[in-house]
Design a protein around this motif. Structure first.
Motif, PDB file in Angstrom:
ATOM      1  N   UNK A  25       0.841  -1.202   0.000  1.00  0.00           N
ATOM      2  CA  UNK A  25       0.000   0.000   0.000  1.00  0.00           C
ATOM      3  C   UNK A  25       0.876   1.253   0.000  1.00  0.00           C
ATOM      4  N   UNK A  26       1.967   1.239   0.770  1.00  0.00           N
ATOM      5  CA  UNK A  26       2.881   2.388   0.757  1.00  0.00           C
ATOM      6  C   UNK A  26       3.563   2.530  -0.599  1.00  0.00           C
ATOM      7  N   UNK A  27       3.892   1.422  -1.228  1.00  0.00           N
ATOM      8  CA  UNK A  27       4.484   1.464  -2.572  1.00  0.00           C
ATOM      9  C   UNK A  27       3.491   2.050  -3.570  1.00  0.00           C
ATOM     10  N   UNK A  28       2.240   1.633  -3.476  1.00  0.00           N
ATOM     11  CA  UNK A  28       1.203   2.193  -4.345  1.00  0.00           C
ATOM     12  C   UNK A  28       1.027   3.680  -4.141  1.00  0.00           C
ATOM     13  N   UNK A  29       1.126   4.116  -2.887  1.00  0.00           N
ATOM     14  CA  UNK A  29       1.020   5.544  -2.601  1.00  0.00           C
ATOM     15  C   UNK A  29       2.181   6.302  -3.239  1.00  0.00           C
ATOM     16  N   UNK A  30       3.375   5.741  -3.152  1.00  0.00           N
ATOM     17  CA  UNK A  30       4.551   6.388  -3.751  1.00  0.00           C
ATOM     18  C   UNK A  30       4.429   6.458  -5.273  1.00  0.00           C
ATOM     19  N   UNK A  31       3.946   5.388  -5.875  1.00  0.00           N
ATOM     20  CA  UNK A  31       3.749   5.387  -7.333  1.00  0.00           C
ATOM     21  C   UNK A  31       2.704   6.424  -7.722  1.00  0.00           C
ATOM     22  N   UNK A  32       1.660   6.560  -6.916  1.00  0.00           N
ATOM     23  CA  UNK A  32       0.639   7.575  -7.173  1.00  0.00           C
ATOM     24  C   UNK A  32       1.202   8.989  -7.125  1.00  0.00           C
ATOM     25  N   UNK A  33       2.093   9.234  -6.180  1.00  0.00           N
ATOM     26  CA  UNK A  33       2.708  10.562  -6.077  1.00  0.00           C
ATOM     27  C   UNK A  33       3.595  10.831  -7.284  1.00  0.00           C
ATOM     28  N   UNK A  34       4.359   9.830  -7.708  1.00  0.00           N
ATOM     29  CA  UNK A  34       5.217  10.000  -8.890  1.00  0.00           C
ATOM     30  C   UNK A  34       4.364  10.239 -10.130  1.00  0.00           C
ATOM     31  N   UNK A  35       3.276   9.486 -10.252  1.00  0.00           N
ATOM     32  CA  UNK A  35       2.367   9.703 -11.378  1.00  0.00           C
ATOM     33  C   UNK A  35       1.762  11.087 -11.369  1.00  0.00           C
ATOM     34  N   UNK A  36       1.448  11.585 -10.178  1.00  0.00           N
ATOM     35  CA  UNK A  36       0.900  12.936 -10.072  1.00  0.00           C
ATOM     36  C   UNK A  36       1.945  13.982 -10.430  1.00  0.00           C
ATOM     37  N   UNK A  37       3.202  13.698 -10.143  1.00  0.00           N
ATOM     38  CA  UNK A  37       4.266  14.644 -10.496  1.00  0.00           C
ATOM     39  C   UNK A  37       4.436  14.725 -12.016  1.00  0.00           C
ATOM     40  N   UNK A  38       4.187  13.609 -12.688  1.00  0.00           N
ATOM     41  CA  UNK A  38       4.332  13.573 -14.146  1.00  0.00           C
ATOM     42  C   UNK A  38       3.135  14.225 -14.830  1.00  0.00           C
ATOM     43  N   UNK A  39       1.937  13.952 -14.306  1.00  0.00           N
ATOM     44  CA  UNK A  39       0.719  14.506 -14.910  1.00  0.00           C
ATOM     45  C   UNK A  39       0.391  15.858 -14.281  1.00  0.00           C
ATOM     46  N   UNK A  40       0.317  16.915 -15.055  1.00  0.00           N
ATOM     47  CA  UNK A  40       0.109  18.241 -14.476  1.00  0.00           C
ATOM     48  C   UNK A  40      -1.308  18.502 -13.963  1.00  0.00           C
ATOM     49  N   UNK A  41      -2.270  17.667 -14.313  1.00  0.00           N
ATOM     50  CA  UNK A  41      -3.646  17.933 -13.901  1.00  0.00           C
ATOM     51  C   UNK A  41      -3.999  17.283 -12.562  1.00  0.00           C
ATOM     52  N   UNK A  42      -3.096  16.461 -12.027  1.00  0.00           N
ATOM     53  CA  UNK A  42      -3.359  15.763 -10.766  1.00  0.00           C
ATOM     54  C   UNK A  42      -2.376  16.266  -9.712  1.00  0.00           C
ATOM     55  N   UNK A  43      -2.892  16.592  -8.534  1.00  0.00           N
ATOM     56  CA  UNK A  43      -2.010  17.027  -7.452  1.00  0.00           C
ATOM     57  C   UNK A  43      -1.479  15.808  -6.713  1.00  0.00           C
ATOM     58  N   UNK A  44      -0.392  15.989  -5.962  1.00  0.00           N
ATOM     59  CA  UNK A  44       0.214  14.842  -5.297  1.00  0.00           C
ATOM     60  C   UNK A  44      -0.682  14.211  -4.230  1.00  0.00           C
ATOM     61  N   UNK A  45      -1.511  14.968  -3.483  1.00  0.00           N
ATOM     62  CA  UNK A  45      -2.386  14.280  -2.527  1.00  0.00           C
ATOM     63  C   UNK A  45      -3.397  13.358  -3.208  1.00  0.00           C
ATOM     64  N   UNK A  46      -3.892  13.772  -4.360  1.00  0.00           N
ATOM     65  CA  UNK A  46      -4.831  12.934  -5.105  1.00  0.00           C
ATOM     66  C   UNK A  46      -4.119  11.679  -5.591  1.00  0.00           C
ATOM     67  N   UNK A  47      -2.907  11.821  -6.084  1.00  0.00           N
ATOM     68  CA  UNK A  47      -2.128  10.674  -6.525  1.00  0.00           C
ATOM     69  C   UNK A  47      -1.806   9.723  -5.386  1.00  0.00           C
ATOM     70  N   UNK A  48      -1.483  10.279  -4.233  1.00  0.00           N
ATOM     71  CA  UNK A  48      -1.182   9.473  -3.060  1.00  0.00           C
ATOM     72  C   UNK A  48      -2.387   8.633  -2.651  1.00  0.00           C
TER      73      UNK A  48
END
Length: 62
Positions: A25-48
């Motif tokens: 689950x923590x790994x998934x959260x980290x991947x979500x944050x990285x994905x949010x950093x790449x996509x400009x329309x998603x903020x990091x809390x949403x990705x997390x």
């Protein structure tokens, strides 16, 4: 499903990093944050939340 997720989250809180679901689950959260950093329309809390939620779902319903 919400009951299963609640029970799993409580068990993860009690078990800490020793619980088998915590690290994925923590790994998934980290991947979500990285994905949010790449996509400009998603903020990091949403990705997390999205990454952690997806991995929690995969742990509950494989």
């Amino acid at each position: 499903m919400i009951g299963d997720a609640t029970a799993e989250i409580k068990e993860m809180a009690k078990g800490g990093l020793d619980h088998p679901s915590t690290k994925p689950v923590l790994t998934g959260a980290a991947v979500g944050v990285v994905g949010a950093a790449i996509l400009p329309v998603i903020t990091w809390p949403v990705g997390l939340v999205a990454g952690a939620g997806f991995m929690l779902y995969k742990r509950i319903r494989p």
